[in-house]
Write an enzyme that holds these catalytic residues in place. Structure first.
Site: not given
Lengths: 898, 898
Positions: B26, B96, B105, B107, B340, B456, B786, B854, B874
């Site tokens: 903020k 704030r 929401g 704090m 934001r 909220h 693997s 895997c 992979y």
């Protein structure tokens, strides 16, 4: 070009005693004897390289090797002044194996090579002794036929027996030269019958046939089984000695014998051996005729005896160790056939090593290195109670000491079968042969009717540390009926016999055993100065203590065990398992109450009852180890181990219902619910160790409080307790952090209350791979590490010891997937790497971190060596293994000089 | 000296958007807006360093920080032309929180600081609006009383309701200035009653009280719980913004609002937001009054609307991302309160990212990085079947898309309780507050009666990817009776409701679900060009594919799954579990016959029956993956998994005996014997994996033969099968050696018979610590590795997943002993170290060794990143996670540029 063949004998000898790897033990020692200008029959050694080449290259020989053999054969002819294959003045030769590590009796030998219908006449002319020559010929055909051409020994024996019957003879010696000639002919026909080929007459062909056969005997089942037992690598290979024959069976001025320079059973400084007049060496080793003790030779052949004694002394001084020598006297001339380090019992090894230091022959470090730590077990073994009722039915030679009681069996296979059923066997044989080795290995003891102190049975049993009574002539063994008669008595297969290998007594039934002499001294039942063996033992162990770098602690949970271990030389406790204290008869119900408690109050009540019990336990071990560190491990096993088994409860429940006993059924059902709640699929990986300490802190807090109170009380009584609190199964530093935090709170509170300042540490076991991998983090909270290599082996291999040891580990060992059981000998490549990583990382964080091992590996010599190599501070093992660990640690220091 | 306080506003601004770590999101964005010369109420940011200092130093502030605050407060006064605490021209301020990572929401905030009985008169004089000023005063006392002085919100609400009742008013706006004045007095009395202290009148004291309270709110339970859910470190700390107040509630020319620059639910390029006239921002966010859509502002305040639109465009262009902005209009002047990055659904994220690339705002890599892989799950989720019978009982705002069906609950705790019983919950609330977050996290969906798209409930639900229908005014919720009324209908706690977060529909009962739109395109049920979302998705994923270095395979055992995975983008099979093929209805009896066979013949007969079945299985998956590699794992689980459970048999046996059915009892007893023989204490560490292949080679040989035959047949049919045979649970290279040897024999024999040359590999899983530690040895026999990280995690931690996940892992996470469940997210420190060691050692032996994973970690973003970092080739995961893995792999490549 590399060299394959090495000459020995008069003139220039190619090898020496330090070339064992290339020449094998026998070849290297023959070369050394020749170098000492002692008469050995000339010959040459084909190196172990050839054996390895042979097996790697589809059973062929390297280029140039045949030429070298020929060249050296000529040298032998020159020294002996005779010629291989000559019909005028023929040279006979032998082919014998000889690996770098001795494998007595395991491999084949062929003697008298070079005999055929033509050379035999030359030999008769030369020796003027037709009977002797044809006896040789007969022996040769039999041996060659058996070893090289694979015709059964029995076939030849039958022909011999037949001939003796024809002649009404009882002994071989009653047969004439012509009889022997006739036997040779029959032997050859038998060979042709079995092989469809004529017996080879060409000496050259005989020689190469023998060389191949002896190399092949490296790969027989019995040799492989022996190597497995003695942990000898299969790819070592054997060397092979081709040597001129000399004969101990040319008549009454000939003889053959075996001798040790000191007594291999007791260690006494006393020449010790046997000989047979007019015999070949095989007759002594095989135990077929019972020989005369060596001292009788002084009377029979005083001059030869003096020569022998001088050679014995000379060679023992040269090698600085007991020698086991073979000799042959041929028509009054002494030939030394071989020398090697003499195998001996633990008791003898200790006495000889200590004596030799006192004689100035060797130094203390050499003395220590001469006693194999695994052997020590022999003198710590239980022995027969002299006060026990016993009925001695016969006596034989005390060939290998110890006390054995078991069921009588007559074959190796029966011994193995009994062993697999977990029952003790005593193997009874007329004489043993290499085929019996597997059965001997699993028997409690071995009893033979024939053979002396150097017979196959005696030598192998001593090597194995097995009890053996040999040459017990009173025995009448009937393999067919599977029974054994002694005088009027008949003992059937399956009945119990007891053998005393130390006295040679054979006793009926199962005689009671007591502690060994050393254990009795340690326990204070005999005064040290009344026990000679204890004095030697204690001297040797004190030298080992000077050499070793590793500390030796013990795993013990009671005052009694801790005290015994301390008396065996333990320098503290490496592992006290507190759960063992939870299983007592009066405790288990309290522990169960704690686990099954309906609420916190009930649980705390049970815990409060356990506190004073634990405090007394800890006082006991701390007192026994007063002034020495005592590591106490907090509760480790999952809680369900303290409850009845689920399956048993299920059955009880069904039974109660079947009996319509609903009250009982309900009670069991309640218990079932708790057990089901605690039941785990894989308890080894479940809710145990410090995980209990995190989820049920009250139990650990009680244990820490008991440790603190016990220590404070002892301190107030003037003692010096040094407790070390060990948290098990830590995998993440945060587990240790949480438990350490509340443990310190409890410790501090008790110390404050009692007004005592304790000297203590808090540390952890390293038994999970993650603990080893993150040891740097864990060391930030731990004051010491103790490797739990049992669990670490389980987790690293993913092996549940309870499951795999009987299910597939034997197959794995058998198929050589694993070299050994990793729970017995620490797996250096895998588990060991994790141990190393953990120590390195731990000491990066805390350079003076105390590190030890408390798994069962802590008492096993190879694993102890590993602990030395990775710079642990100590090993910990069960009380009876403490001396073994002390000696192993010294060996490790000697073999790994930095 | 370090700087603690940073000014923003007209004139010199100290920070900018890149200083999030210091200023919080903020604060950094307010500074950036000021730098863009957009009007923000002036203020200053107290840095996160101060927060960290505060918690490390016993809740005190660093030296010099107070002086900096004072200095900056003067700057604010200068810009605003008013004075904090002045009774003539008072400045009011807000405090704030603002952390580096947004925690909406979570704090506390305190507004209107600086009001007291003296400044209030100044403000009245200045604004000429007594009612507004006393409403502010009332709000201030209520908020300060609640946040700083900890008096319950309800206490103040009661007083307000009381007053409304006295005045017969329904809305707050019907109350007069005098009413508000009276309420303030009552509020202050209530505060004194609860705190025993007068309400603080001194503005300076108010300011520091608020600063402390807001810092403290970093450490509340709900904030901690939110951070745990979002994996935000606790020691990040929050910054704190002190800012001049502007008012949206001074009358009809004032307003306050929230807007997104694009639609955060659908991604459409369409401004999107809400405002309320004559209100403070909290009224919009808390969802207490339902606001107007932003486009209505064009009608109400056209000039302001134009300004806003220009700012929206300007700021979005500047940030190159969707902005979520708050603004206030005070007497016709527009102030931007914050901007934001806007949170968005997966669908919106994808569309916005792709659109922005096409608009030239961002490049493809940025677009890919903008979509969180875990979010993707949302658009792969099942949705309601449009054809299913459904009864829509109400409609609300489509606040967060998705389909949810569950039992109605009215409290967070009830939702948690249902979740713990494994049942689905729909949380129904009038409005949600931060206290509900834990319950929301475990619910299937959230339904609220009040609040808009930025309430909220809506914001938090979108952040969690949870389905949410908000502002459903038709609902009459009765917390007391635990029921919900809609018109004539009453729905009680525990009844089923279904929510469609995409349409806003609320339906009775449990509506059937079907595949998501994307899944239906993938399965060919919708044409790609008929699905807008699919087109965006597929474009973004193709960009991800260009970026990623890791291959993505799938874990699949059937043709169907393999084909689906391939259509989702899988490039082969990383794990086909052959045991899954053993459980079919017609197969299990054959498998049991194989296991229980009395002799080899019977066993071979059973195996022969399995061969053609397995061959067809393998043909299926090889065909589905034609031309791509298919790793087939040979049988892994212990054999007893295929037999009935021991406990069940025991019970059956008892039952049979109870019924005197001796034939049945005998049969069960026979089965019991076999099961008992195979039973293990720790099956995870027992006779399984390649240990079966060593001890029962016939099973593995049959499987290899089936693979070979299937591949040959496919090849002959013109396909291109690429089988890779995988040996599980190898701990020692010799295990692999033995199995590889006979597997190659079988492969060669089949290839010879069929006259086909196959392209295949033989490799191993690395799932035991020992395999990782000795990977250099194993790589000499393996063509690929693997990583089975499920088992590797079990062994490395010594955790049995079956046992610990419910028994103590929750406690461990809760006590922060472990940061997360290591079976969900790969433990880089421990397990990961072993993976690294294994790859390094393996590639030392074979530098081109193929390495993959895997375990289930293969589809989890953080673990995929780890696989990228350690250079695997992979990852392999379940079919539905393939897109997530593709995107995760791209993120990994972007975040870890070498």
């Amino acid at each position: 070009m590399s060299k394959f063949v090495y000459f020995f004998g008069k003139g220039k000898t190619d090898g020496n005693k330090d070339m064992r790897d290339t020449l094998g033990g026998k070849g290297a020692n023959l070369a050394e004897l020749a170098n000492l200008e002692i008469d050995v029959p000339p010959g040459f050694t084909i190196s172990t390289d050839v054996c390895r080449y042979y097996y790697k290259n589809n059973k062929s020989y390297p280029d140039g090797m045949k030429a070298e053999v020929e060249e050296n054969l000529h040298k032998v002819e020159d020294v002996m002044g005779s010629k291989f294959g000559s019909s005028d003045n023929p040279l006979l030769i032998s082919v014998r194996s000889g690996a770098a590590v001795s494998m007595p009796g395991m491999m084949d030998t062929v003697l008298n090579i070079g005999l055929n219908d033509s050379t035999v006449t030359g030999l008769v002319k030369k020796t003027n002794n037709e009977r002797f020559v044809y006896d040789c010929y007969r022996r040769f055909v039999q041996m060659y036929g058996n070893v090289v051409l694979k015709v059964s020994h029995d076939e030849f024996e039958k022909i011999l027996e037949e001939k003796k019957k024809e002649r009404g003879a009882k002994l071989d010696t009653e047969l004439s030269g012509d009889d022997m000639k006739e036997i040779v002919a029959r032997y050859k026909r038998k060979v042709k019958e079995f092989t469809n080929k004529d017996f080879p007459d060409e000496p050259e062909e005989q020689l190469w046939g023998a060389i191949s056969a002896v190399f092949e005997s490296w790969d027989t089942e019995r040799a492989i089984s022996y190597r497995k037992l003695h942990k000898i690598p299969d790819d070592l290979g054997t060397a092979l000695n081709v040597q001129a024959m000399v004969f101990g069976n040319t008549g009454e001025s000939s003889a053959t014998g075996v001798a040790f320079t000191r007594n291999a059973a007791t260690g006494e400084k006393q020449r010790y051996g046997e000989y047979l007049v007019n015999a070949q060496g095989e007759d002594v080793v095989a135990g077929i005729r019972t020989p005369h003790p060596i001292k009788d030779l002084e009377r029979d052949m005083p001059d030869i005896y003096r020569q022998l004694v001088s050679i014995f002394d000379n060679v023992e001084r040269h090698y600085k160790d007991v020698q086991d020598m073979e000799f042959t006297i041929e028509n009054g001339k002494l030939w030394m056939l071989q020398t090697r380090t003499g195998k001996r019992t633990a008791q003898a090894a200790i006495k000889i090593a200590v004596d030799m230091v006192e004689e100035g022959l060797i130094d203390k470090a050499t003395a220590v290195s001469r006693v194999d730590p695994t052997q020590l077990d022999q003198i710590l073994h239980k022995m027969f109670d002299p006060k026990a009722k016993k009925e001695v039915i016969a006596s034989g030679l005390n060939a290998s000491p110890g006390a054995a009681a078991g069921k009588v069996v007559f074959t190796s296979n029966d011994a193995i079968a009994l062993h697999e059923r977990g029952e003790p066997a005593v193997l009874v044989r007329i004489e043993t042969s290499p085929d019996d080795v597997a059965g001997m290995a699993v028997s409690e003891g071995i009893l033979t009717a024939r053979g002396g102190m150097t017979s196959h049975a005696a030598v192998v049993a001593r090597g194995m540390g097995k009890c053996c009574v040999a040459g017990c002539g009173a025995l009448d063994i009937d393999y067919g009926k599977e029974e054994l008669r002694v005088g009027p008595r008949t003992i059937k297969k399956g009945e119990f016999l007891s053998l005393n290998g130390t006295t040679g007594e054979v006793m009926l039934g199962r005689v009671e055993t007591i502690d060994s002499e050393i254990t009795r001294v340690v326990k204070g039942k005999i005064k040290p100065d009344e026990s000679e063996i204890y004095q030697y033992y204690s001297k040797l162990l004190s030298w080992a203590d000077e050499i070793r770098k590793l500390g030796v602690r013990t795993n013990a949970d009671t005052f009694h065990d801790a005290k015994l271990a301390r008396d065996f030389g333990a320098e503290g406790i490496g592992l006290a398992r507190t759960e063992h204290m939870f299983f007592g008869e009066e405790r288990l119900p309290v522990v169960q109450k704690m686990i099954l408690a309906k609420d916190e109050k009930e649980r705390q009540e049970a815990i409060d009852k356990l506190l004073p019990m634990q405090r007394e336990d800890f006082k006991g071990i701390l007192l026994a180890m007063d002034g020495l560190p005592v590591i106490i491990r907090l509760l480790d096993p999952p809680l369900h181990e303290f409850l009845p088994k689920y399956e048993e409860l299920l059955v009880e429940f069904a039974e109660a219902r079947r009996q319509d006993d609903s009250a009982k059924a309900e009670r069991i059902d309640g218990m079932l619910t708790s057990v089901r709640r605690l039941k785990e699929f894989n308890p080894m990986l479940g809710h145990r160790g410090c995980r209990l300490g995190v989820t049920f802190p009250a139990i650990y807090k009680m244990q820490v409080q008991a440790i603190a109170e016990a220590s404070c009380e002892l301190k107030l009584e003037g003692h010096n307790p040094k407790p070390e609190i060990m948290v098990p199964l830590v995998g993440h530093v945060n587990e240790l952090k949480v438990i350490k935090e509340y443990s310190l709170e409890v410790m501090n509170k008790v110390m404050e209350e009692k007004g005592v300042k304790l000297d203590f540490m808090i540390g952890t076991m390293i038994e999970l791979p993650r603990a080893a991998i993150t040891a740097d983090e864990i060391a930030s909270e731990a004051e010491f590490f103790s490797y739990g290599t049992n669990d670490l082996t389980q987790m690293t291999f993913g092996f549940s010891r309870d499951d795999i040891e009987e299910k597939f580990l034997p197959v794995y060992i058998d198929k050589k997937i694993l070299p050994v059981n990793p729970f017995a000998i620490l797996d250096r490549n895998g588990v060991g790497k994790l141990v190393e990583i953990g120590i390195k990382k731990g000491r990066e964080t805390k350079h003076n971190l105390e590190v030890g091992i408390c798994g069962e590996h802590g008492g096993e010599p190879s694993s102890v060596e590993f602990c030395h190599i990775v710079n642990m501070d100590y090993v910990s093992c069960s009380p009876y293994r403490v001396p073994i660990a002390r000696l192993s640690a010294a060996h490790a220091a000697l073999h790994n000089k930095k």
